[in-house]
Design a protein around this motif. Sequence first.
Motif, short mmCIF file in Angstrom:
data_model
loop_
_atom_site.label_atom_id
_atom_site.label_comp_id
_atom_site.label_asym_id
_atom_site.label_seq_id
_atom_site.Cartn_x
_atom_site.Cartn_y
_atom_site.Cartn_z
N SER A 105 0.83 -1.20 0.00
CA SER A 105 0.00 0.00 0.00
C SER A 105 0.87 1.25 0.00
CB SER A 105 -0.89 0.04 1.24
OG SER A 105 -1.68 -1.10 1.33
N THR A 106 0.41 2.25 -0.72
CA THR A 106 1.01 3.57 -0.66
C THR A 106 -0.03 4.50 -0.03
OG1 THR A 106 2.34 3.19 -2.63
CG2 THR A 106 2.00 5.47 -1.98
N ILE A 107 0.39 5.18 1.02
CA ILE A 107 -0.51 6.08 1.74
C ILE A 107 0.00 7.49 1.56
CG2 ILE A 107 -1.47 6.69 4.00
CD1 ILE A 107 -0.72 3.66 4.74
N TYR A 108 -0.83 8.35 0.98
CA TYR A 108 -0.48 9.75 0.77
C TYR A 108 -1.08 10.56 1.91
CZ TYR A 108 0.37 7.96 -3.90
OH TYR A 108 0.82 7.23 -4.96
N GLY A 109 -0.22 11.19 2.70
CA GLY A 109 -0.68 12.02 3.81
C GLY A 109 -0.29 11.44 5.14
N LEU A 144 4.59 5.44 3.18
CA LEU A 144 3.89 6.62 3.69
C LEU A 144 4.57 7.86 3.12
CD1 LEU A 144 1.76 7.72 5.73
CD2 LEU A 144 3.54 7.61 7.46
N ILE A 145 3.83 8.66 2.36
CA ILE A 145 4.40 9.80 1.66
C ILE A 145 3.71 11.09 2.11
CG2 ILE A 145 4.77 10.89 -0.59
CD1 ILE A 145 4.59 8.10 -1.83
N ASP A 146 4.50 12.10 2.44
CA ASP A 146 3.98 13.44 2.69
C ASP A 146 5.09 14.44 2.40
OD1 ASP A 146 2.91 15.89 3.89
OD2 ASP A 146 1.46 14.57 4.84
N PRO A 147 4.82 15.44 1.55
CA PRO A 147 5.87 16.42 1.24
C PRO A 147 6.20 17.34 2.43
CG PRO A 147 3.81 17.04 0.17
CD PRO A 147 3.60 15.69 0.80
N LYS A 148 5.28 17.45 3.39
CA LYS A 148 5.54 18.29 4.56
C LYS A 148 6.49 17.56 5.51
CE LYS A 148 0.96 20.34 4.50
NZ LYS A 148 -0.16 19.46 4.27
N THR A 149 7.31 18.34 6.22
CA THR A 149 8.22 17.74 7.20
C THR A 149 7.43 17.37 8.45
OG1 THR A 149 8.73 19.84 8.28
CG2 THR A 149 10.13 19.19 6.40
N GLU A 150 8.02 16.52 9.26
CA GLU A 150 7.37 16.13 10.52
C GLU A 150 7.13 17.35 11.40
OE1 GLU A 150 8.29 13.13 14.23
OE2 GLU A 150 8.92 12.49 12.23
N ASP A 151 8.08 18.28 11.45
CA ASP A 151 7.92 19.50 12.26
C ASP A 151 6.73 20.32 11.80
OD1 ASP A 151 10.05 18.91 13.90
OD2 ASP A 151 11.48 20.15 12.79
N ILE A 152 6.54 20.45 10.50
CA ILE A 152 5.39 21.21 9.98
C ILE A 152 4.09 20.50 10.32
CG2 ILE A 152 4.23 21.93 7.85
CD1 ILE A 152 7.02 22.60 6.73
N ILE A 153 4.08 19.18 10.16
CA ILE A 153 2.87 18.40 10.48
C ILE A 153 2.54 18.52 11.96
CG2 ILE A 153 1.90 16.07 10.57
CD1 ILE A 153 3.64 15.48 8.03
N LEU A 154 3.56 18.45 12.82
CA LEU A 154 3.34 18.56 14.27
C LEU A 154 2.86 19.94 14.69
CD1 LEU A 154 6.44 16.61 15.63
CD2 LEU A 154 4.05 15.95 15.87
N SER A 155 3.19 20.97 13.94
CA SER A 155 2.91 22.35 14.37
C SER A 155 1.47 22.80 14.15
CB SER A 155 3.85 23.31 13.65
OG SER A 155 3.51 23.40 12.27
N ARG A 156 0.64 21.98 13.57
CA ARG A 156 -0.76 22.38 13.35
C ARG A 156 -1.44 22.65 14.68
NH1 ARG A 156 -3.75 18.97 8.90
NH2 ARG A 156 -4.94 20.89 8.78
N LYS A 157 -2.29 23.64 14.71
CA LYS A 157 -3.01 24.03 15.92
C LYS A 157 -4.45 23.55 15.82
CE LYS A 157 0.45 26.32 17.59
NZ LYS A 157 1.39 25.50 18.29
N ARG A 158 -4.70 22.39 16.40
CA ARG A 158 -6.05 21.84 16.44
C ARG A 158 -6.13 20.80 17.54
NH1 ARG A 158 -7.02 19.00 10.74
NH2 ARG A 158 -7.22 21.18 10.28
#
Length: 163
Positions: free
Chosen positions: A7-11, A32-46
Amino acid sequence: MTFNYHSTIYGAGPTGLVTALALSQKKYNCCLIDPKTEDIILSRKRAYAITQSSRRLLEDLDIWSELSPKLSPFNNLKIIDVRFNQIVSLDHTDLTNNNRNVSVIGWIIDHQSLMEVLFHKVNQCPYIHSYIGIDISPDKFLSKFEIAADGPSSYNRNRKEIG
């Protein structure tokens, strides 16, 4: 060079990471593919509300015990429908019998706390091959299944015309 996966998972948001963990539990090799870095993904405010069914899934994936200290339980849920001027109040007694062994109706968790635990689990798993923070062509990966967990208007959904 082309890579072959089950499987290829985008996101690499919550849906993508949990999907990869669930597939890896069955010993499927996942990409598992995501163009965003882990730091950017972690920084979301929700924040997220975790339901009883999500709890059971996270228990099955052996994630719940790590998340538990980071969760804020809630005992009541009020649903307000302003259009019909109706209010429904729920508490743990409204849950089905198989969910009543827990005395809360659900939990709230901060995005960063959830994602840190999920990334930790993903990074430990030998069946998940992560390409996070790398702008890589999806054509480099062959897989039986492609899972678009990268948002409703993503490049991958548009590429496959699945909207």
